[in-house]
Design an enzyme around this catalytic site. Structure first.
Site, mmCIF file in Angstrom:
data_model
loop_
_atom_site.group_PDB
_atom_site.id
_atom_site.type_symbol
_atom_site.label_atom_id
_atom_site.label_comp_id
_atom_site.label_asym_id
_atom_site.label_seq_id
_atom_site.Cartn_x
_atom_site.Cartn_y
_atom_site.Cartn_z
ATOM 1 N N SER A 1 0.315 -1.239 -0.241
ATOM 2 C CA SER A 1 0.447 0.198 -0.062
ATOM 3 C C SER A 1 1.070 1.397 0.129
ATOM 4 O O SER A 1 0.751 2.019 -0.696
ATOM 5 C CB SER A 1 -1.101 -0.077 0.875
ATOM 6 O OG SER A 1 -1.398 -1.270 1.421
ATOM 7 N N GLU B 1 2.642 -1.490 15.120
ATOM 8 C CA GLU B 1 3.223 -0.074 14.693
ATOM 9 C C GLU B 1 4.171 0.125 15.539
ATOM 10 O O GLU B 1 4.567 1.515 15.646
ATOM 11 C CB GLU B 1 1.594 1.272 14.285
ATOM 12 C CG GLU B 1 1.295 1.215 13.029
ATOM 13 C CD GLU B 1 0.241 0.106 13.011
ATOM 14 O OE1 GLU B 1 0.117 -0.803 14.341
ATOM 15 O OE2 GLU B 1 -0.265 -0.599 11.657
ATOM 16 N N PHE C 1 -1.981 5.629 11.262
ATOM 17 C CA PHE C 1 -1.229 4.750 12.591
ATOM 18 C C PHE C 1 -0.359 5.053 13.051
ATOM 19 O O PHE C 1 0.910 5.298 13.714
ATOM 20 C CB PHE C 1 -1.292 3.751 11.833
ATOM 21 C CG PHE C 1 -2.732 3.048 10.885
ATOM 22 C CD1 PHE C 1 -3.619 2.479 12.157
ATOM 23 C CD2 PHE C 1 -2.560 2.223 10.267
ATOM 24 C CE1 PHE C 1 -4.903 2.311 11.129
ATOM 25 C CE2 PHE C 1 -3.311 1.181 9.331
ATOM 26 C CZ PHE C 1 -4.976 1.952 10.271
ATOM 27 N N HIS D 1 -2.234 7.121 2.700
ATOM 28 C CA HIS D 1 -2.969 7.473 2.947
ATOM 29 C C HIS D 1 -3.975 8.514 3.861
ATOM 30 O O HIS D 1 -4.204 8.572 4.668
ATOM 31 C CB HIS D 1 -3.656 6.450 3.094
ATOM 32 C CG HIS D 1 -3.529 5.659 2.165
ATOM 33 N ND1 HIS D 1 -2.291 4.946 1.820
ATOM 34 C CD2 HIS D 1 -3.816 4.148 2.046
ATOM 35 C CE1 HIS D 1 -1.845 3.722 1.360
ATOM 36 N NE2 HIS D 1 -3.595 3.581 0.987
#
Lengths: 285, 337
Positions: B46, B67, B92, B118
């Site tokens: 991604s 994360e 995140f 994103h």
């Protein structure tokens, strides 16, 4: 002093006596620094004294004259609030003069309540927020592997700290990827801020949990150097995965009225209590 | 300088997303810089950081969906002298792992380069959990953190290359898909902390970042043609350290400023500009366009940009409104700029 020169006289009675003397003095020094500041995490600092003494005076390859030597072994005090114990060991090892222990928790001083690597020689990572040290240790171990250096990484966590979720993210990674030259030491003093760890959120079975995550575990008495030192030396010799040394300790160890008492988690001794504690420690020679 | 051979063309920007360009640039940099390592938390595809991993698997670490561990491991690698590039989604990075970014990376002044994808509402259909309209606000509040919002693919390439030679932690926020191309070519000077004037003007200034830059350029053209307005457009690609001089000049020259960003109006570009304006002590009209104090609705990014008035239509509307507001004459206007 070369880094190799410090490696390991036999762990005989004389050597054990030397280490015990260092521990006794470290307890006196850390209590003085906490009393001087009027603040500090006394109980947890006293439970890790043998561990950091064993590491800095025997197990780890370090050179106090070159605290940023790239090939040194690394130490991360993930339970950063216990810094007075580490500072006492670092001063004794020669990273900075012992007089500077009076700067602990003093405005403008170089010894913060929670260690700051940018302020204090010998600190490899700033810590204090619990649960974060093991991840950083993994990064250091991976870096050593990438660079082809035999860097060994020691991370010291508290047993209460093992309640943090990030610890288990890191443990899962290190176990699955068999990150070696990585030793997690858990200072199992059985008490966290509000009470006994077993009554707050039990970790039992700690070894079983870590083993399920792919770790090998060694249990030892965290105050008996004859038991602790070989455990650490065996752990760091393992070449094919991470090892956890579960060190059974006592919070506030070494002073009768501090030992194993919840209220001494973050209490500073009064001048009278300090004098009494020093008398006890010196009487134990 | 790490920019050798990193020329990205209009063709690339038209055919690759910002993330794809990032992945390609990072892979190329990896050949020149053995100190670069790359980390992600299961978002190799991604974020396109996986391109680096295909070429340099020994320097690539996918830590799984974890994360907090991601940024801690990155910090450890940086402490040993590597230059980690760390990529996951903006939400995140800036929220779930905010403390690790702050405490493990910024506090130590570590040389970690965080490229978050994103961002904003660019992942519009995924919903609120995957939007991130708070990251600029969070990241710019971390001491020592540099915050960059490239306007398009070409600028993403330049920002990624430039951050390699910029000491300390850097946060670069990019979107999910194709952002409109802002630049006719790649022949412009990108410097961290120095805004780019996309159009000059004297009636008002639009200060934008990210995808809003191209919309501001379009709006300026329409406003010129339809209303005869002279609109200055600044691409404020670096939110921190912000280009104070350009903002102060805009206050002096135009006295009317609109900010546009794919981010909350709280704490992002608009707030950063407002802070500079306030310190001038001058009266200047300001309209902050962005996501208001609410969680964004779901939809295609372009529809959301229109809904939240951060596209050309919205900027034109704001420009007409701000031009209709009278400003009191200030006899001392030229003083103390």
């Amino acid at each position: 002093m070369s880094a190799e020169a410090q490696t390991c006289p036999a762990l005989d009675a004389k050597e054990l006596d030397r280490l015990r003397g260092l521990c006794r003095q470290a307890r006196i020094d850390l209590l003085r620094s906490i009393a001087n500041a009027g603040a500090g995490h006394t109980g947890g600092a006293m439970s890790l004294v043998e561990i950091v003494t064993a590491l800095y005076f025997r197990v780890m390859r370090v050179d106090p004259a070159r605290p940023d030597w790239p090939e040194r072994d690394r130490f991360i005090l993930s339970k950063g609030h216990s810094s007075p114990g580490l500072y006492a060991a670092l001063a004794a090892r020669g990273y900075f003069p012992k007089e500077r222990l009076s700067e602990f928790d003093v405005a403008g001083g170089m010894l913060q309540g929670h260690p700051d690597m940018l302020k204090t020689p010998g600190i490899d990572m700033s810590t204090g927020s619990l649960g974060q040290g093991l991840s950083v240790g993994i990064g250091m171990a991976l870096a050593g592997r990438l660079k082809g250096l035999n860097v060994r990484v020691f991370v010291l966590a508290g047993d209460g700290e093992m309640q943090e979720g990030q610890v288990w993210e890191a443990a899962m990674y290190a176990g699955f990827h068999k990150v070696s030259r990585l030793v997690l030491i858990v200072d199992c003093n059985s008490i966290q801020l509000t009470g006994r760890t077993d009554e707050t959120l039990s970790l039992a079975p700690l070894a079983g949990k870590l083993e399920a995550f792919g770790w090998r575990c060694v249990e030892c008495d965290g105050h008996d150097l004859a038991d602790l030192v070989p455990a650490l030396e065996r752990a760091v010799a393992v070449e094919d995965g991470p090892v956890c040394v579960i060190a059974r300790t006592e919070k506030g160890h070494g002073v009768s009225f501090i030992a194993n008492r919840v209220e001494w988690h973050a209490k500073a001794p009064t001048p009278e209590q300090l004098a009494q504690a020093i008398a006890e420690l010196e009487g134990a020679k | 300088m790490a920019e050798t051979g990193l020329t990205y063309t209009v063709y690339d920007a038209d055919h690759m997303t910002q993330a794809e360009i990032y992945g390609a640039v990072l892979t190329r940099l990896g050949g020149e810089r053995p100190d670069i390592v790359a980390l992600t938390a299961d978002l190799a595809k991604s974020t396109k950081i996986g391109k680096f991993g295909e070429k340099y698997p020994e320097r690539f670490f996918n830590v799984g969906i974890a994360e907090q561990n991601l940024f801690g491991v990155g910090a450890g690698l940086a402490l040993a002298g590597f230059t980690p590039f760390i990529s996951t989604f903006a939400v995140f990075t800036s929220l779930r792992a905010a403390e690790q970014v702050r405490t493990d990376i910024c506090y130590q002044k570590l040389n970690c380069k965080i490229i978050a994808t994103h961002s904003g509402v660019s992942f519009g259909q995924a919903g609120t959990t995957h939007h991130c309209t708070e990251d600029i606000s969070v990241m710019r509040s971390f001491a020592g953190m540099t915050v960059i919002v490239p306007a398009d693919g070409i600028e993403t390439a330049k920002a990624v290359a430039a951050c390699c030679d910029w000491e300390g932690p850097v946060y670069i926020r990019i979107g999910r898909g194709f952002e409109p191309r802002c630049y006719e070519n790649d022949q412009y000077d990108f410097q961290i902390g120095k805004s780019i004037q996309m159009a000059d003007g004297s009636d008002l200034t639009v200060i934008a970042c990210g995808p809003s830059v191209q919309h501001a350029v379009e709006a300026a053209k329409v406003l010129k043609a339809e209303a005869g307005l002279s609109v200055r457009v600044l691409n404020m690609h670096t939110i921190k350290p912000i280009d104070k001089d350009a903002i102060i000049s805009a206050v002096h020259d135009t006295r009317r400023i609109i900010t546009a960003e794919d981010h909350s109006t709280i704490g992002g570009l608009g707030t950063s500009v407002a802070e500079v304006i306030a310190e001038t002590g001058k009266s200047c009209l300001l309209r902050k366009l962005g996501i208001p104090d609410q969680f964004a609705i779901v939809g295609y990014p372009d529809d959301l940009y229109n809904h939240y008035k951060i596209d050309a239509d919205g900027i034109i509307e704001a420009a007409n409104a701000i031009m209709g507001t009278e400003l009191e004459a200030d006899e001392d206007w030229e003083d103390e700029f």
